[in-house]
Design an enzyme around this catalytic site. Structure first.
Site, PDB file in Angstrom:
ATOM      1  N   HIS A  86      70.839 -53.156  -7.601  1.00 15.25           N
ATOM      2  CA  HIS A  86      70.251 -54.485  -7.796  1.00 15.25           C
ATOM      3  C   HIS A  86      68.810 -54.465  -7.305  1.00 15.25           C
ATOM      4  O   HIS A  86      68.341 -53.481  -6.711  1.00 15.25           O
ATOM      5  CB  HIS A  86      71.075 -55.575  -7.111  1.00 15.25           C
ATOM      6  CG  HIS A  86      71.177 -55.453  -5.620  1.00 15.25           C
ATOM      7  ND1 HIS A  86      71.835 -54.416  -4.992  1.00 15.25           N
ATOM      8  CD2 HIS A  86      70.720 -56.252  -4.626  1.00 15.25           C
ATOM      9  CE1 HIS A  86      71.790 -54.584  -3.688  1.00 15.25           C
ATOM     10  NE2 HIS A  86      71.099 -55.682  -3.439  1.00 15.25           N
ATOM     11  N   HIS A 108      67.061 -56.166  -5.028  1.00 20.15           N
ATOM     12  CA  HIS A 108      66.611 -56.554  -3.693  1.00 20.15           C
ATOM     13  C   HIS A 108      65.815 -55.405  -3.074  1.00 20.15           C
ATOM     14  O   HIS A 108      66.109 -54.227  -3.295  1.00 20.15           O
ATOM     15  CB  HIS A 108      67.807 -56.919  -2.803  1.00 20.15           C
ATOM     16  CG  HIS A 108      68.235 -58.344  -2.965  1.00 20.15           C
ATOM     17  ND1 HIS A 108      69.504 -58.783  -2.670  1.00 20.15           N
ATOM     18  CD2 HIS A 108      67.549 -59.449  -3.384  1.00 20.15           C
ATOM     19  CE1 HIS A 108      69.595 -60.087  -2.905  1.00 20.15           C
ATOM     20  NE2 HIS A 108      68.420 -60.499  -3.335  1.00 20.15           N
ATOM     21  N   ASP A 117      65.546 -53.929  -0.192  1.00 18.26           N
ATOM     22  CA  ASP A 117      66.116 -52.860   0.628  1.00 18.26           C
ATOM     23  C   ASP A 117      66.853 -51.816  -0.208  1.00 18.26           C
ATOM     24  O   ASP A 117      67.314 -50.807   0.321  1.00 18.26           O
ATOM     25  CB  ASP A 117      67.032 -53.424   1.715  1.00 18.26           C
ATOM     26  CG  ASP A 117      68.176 -54.268   1.174  1.00 18.26           C
ATOM     27  OD1 ASP A 117      68.004 -54.911   0.123  1.00 18.26           O
ATOM     28  OD2 ASP A 117      69.250 -54.282   1.808  1.00 18.26           O
ATOM     29  N   HIS A 118      66.939 -52.033  -1.516  1.00 21.43           N
ATOM     30  CA  HIS A 118      67.540 -51.063  -2.428  1.00 21.43           C
ATOM     31  C   HIS A 118      66.524 -50.525  -3.434  1.00 21.43           C
ATOM     32  O   HIS A 118      66.869 -49.691  -4.265  1.00 21.43           O
ATOM     33  CB  HIS A 118      68.710 -51.703  -3.190  1.00 21.43           C
ATOM     34  CG  HIS A 118      69.837 -52.116  -2.307  1.00 21.43           C
ATOM     35  ND1 HIS A 118      71.039 -51.457  -2.266  1.00 21.43           N
ATOM     36  CD2 HIS A 118      69.938 -53.128  -1.399  1.00 21.43           C
ATOM     37  CE1 HIS A 118      71.847 -52.038  -1.388  1.00 21.43           C
ATOM     38  NE2 HIS A 118      71.185 -53.056  -0.849  1.00 21.43           N
ATOM     39  N   ASP A 156      75.624 -54.423  -3.248  1.00 23.55           N
ATOM     40  CA  ASP A 156      76.003 -55.515  -2.358  1.00 23.55           C
ATOM     41  C   ASP A 156      76.930 -56.472  -3.088  1.00 23.55           C
ATOM     42  O   ASP A 156      76.678 -56.831  -4.251  1.00 23.55           O
ATOM     43  CB  ASP A 156      74.755 -56.261  -1.889  1.00 23.55           C
ATOM     44  CG  ASP A 156      73.851 -55.395  -1.033  1.00 23.55           C
ATOM     45  OD1 ASP A 156      74.185 -54.214  -0.817  1.00 23.55           O
ATOM     46  OD2 ASP A 156      72.807 -55.910  -0.578  1.00 23.55           O
ATOM     47  N   HIS A 201      75.846 -49.804   4.636  1.00 20.08           N
ATOM     48  CA  HIS A 201      75.096 -51.063   4.546  1.00 20.08           C
ATOM     49  C   HIS A 201      75.420 -51.960   5.751  1.00 20.08           C
ATOM     50  O   HIS A 201      75.875 -53.081   5.620  1.00 20.08           O
ATOM     51  CB  HIS A 201      75.429 -51.786   3.226  1.00 20.08           C
ATOM     52  CG  HIS A 201      74.414 -52.823   2.831  1.00 20.08           C
ATOM     53  ND1 HIS A 201      74.542 -54.143   3.153  1.00 20.08           N
ATOM     54  CD2 HIS A 201      73.255 -52.723   2.127  1.00 20.08           C
ATOM     55  CE1 HIS A 201      73.512 -54.820   2.668  1.00 20.08           C
ATOM     56  NE2 HIS A 201      72.722 -53.979   2.048  1.00 20.08           N
TER      57      HIS A 201
END
Length: 310
Positions: free
Chosen positions: A63, A65, A67-68, A211, A269
């Protein structure tokens, strides 16, 4: 095949852990490396790892976001300096191509190798003669996907004693029999593949989730997986917080593995509130109370993938 975690933290990096990125090493199967997500600092983590960007073949983004994702432009632009000249394909949700093209264009980054970007909304996102990768939408604040990597069954071992008995020497005939063909012997008999090739080797299944809250597609992607990589951002006593932030707890991950009949569960995570291994240990023990074969993801540690049939 082996999993190698380059980042295991949620949200932001800490002094102990980097944000999400997972390597799938397939050096024996196809001499390749696949990455799943590419959080900030991933290329620096690669420099400290056993992984080689020259072997990087595919990147799967769960996805969009940060942090990814925030490590992706830097890794793509510097890949060539680490010997990466072969084509690279990046898979991910709608919007991924605009993000990549915009950041590379505005930074005037030059990509000397062939870069392909494939946006998807689930389904089969890749397939060849060796692997199939399926994806399905999870439940998060933005579109987040999980990936199911299916290694196709491989031919069994040749029976060398039988081959030797018939006077067949190593060479092209071995490959012909291994691939299901038949050959004519000197005495006129026909030797068929099934007479000299053992049972097919069952391919492995690896499920890597983005997530997510608990949702039906988790079970769909994880069914009978040899390894399930599942986020466990919080302990169970923070279930309400996990729900509000569209994340999962340790027990929710463990129940998902159990219900899907997975062989092994790897938790990752982790919230920054859990600073070190000692503070992560309760997460492990909580998950093991439901699903015994659970491990904590650790950065710069190889996790061999063993088949359920072994």
């Amino acid at each position: 095949m082996e999993l190698y975690f380059l980042g295991t933290n949620a949200g932001v990096p800490t002094l102990q852990r980097n944000v999400t990125s997972i390597g799938l090493r397939m050096y024996e199967e196809r001499r390749a490396l696949w990455l799943f997500d590419c959080g900030e600092g991933t290329q620096h983590q690669v420099l400290r790892s056993l992984l080689k960007l020259s072997k990087l073949e595919k990147i799967f983004v769960t996805h969009l976001h940060g942090d990814h994702l925030f490590g992706l432009p830097g890794l793509l632009s510097s890949r060539a300096y680490q010997g990466g000249v072969t084509p690279l394909t990046v898979y991910g949700p709608v919007g991924l191509e605009r993000y990549i093209r915009t950041t590379l264009e505005l930074s005037q980054s030059r990509i000397e190798y062939e870069l392909n970007i494939v946006e998807h909304e689930g389904g089969v996102v890749f397939e060849d003669e060796m692997f199939r990768v399926e994806s399905a939408l999870l439940e998060h604040r933005i579109d987040s996907y999980g990936y199911r990597i299916i290694e196709k069954d491989r031919p069994g071992q040749l029976n060398f004693e039988i081959l030797k008995h018939h006077g067949i020497k190593p060479g092209p005939l071995y490959g012909q029999l291994k691939n299901g063909g038949s050959i004519q012997l000197a005495d006129g008999q026909t030797l068929h593949s099934h007479q000299v090739v053992g049972k097919p080797k069952k391919g492995k299944i690896i499920t890597i989730l983005g997530d997510t809250r608990p949702c039906p597609n988790v079970s769909l992607l994880a069914q009978d997986a040899d390894v399930l990589v599942h986020e466990a951002t919080f302990l169970q006593d923070m279930e309400e917080t996990a729900h509000n932030y569209y994340h999962s707890t340790t027990l929710q991950a463990a129940h998902a593995a159990k219900e899907a009949n997975a062989h092994e569960l790897i938790l990752t995570h982790f919230s920054s509130r859990y600073k070190d291994r000692e503070q992560l240990e309760p997460l492990l023990q909580e998950a093991k109370s439901v699903f015994e074969n659970t491990l904590l993801a650790e950065e710069h540690v190889l996790f061999p993938i063993t088949s359920k049939s072994v």
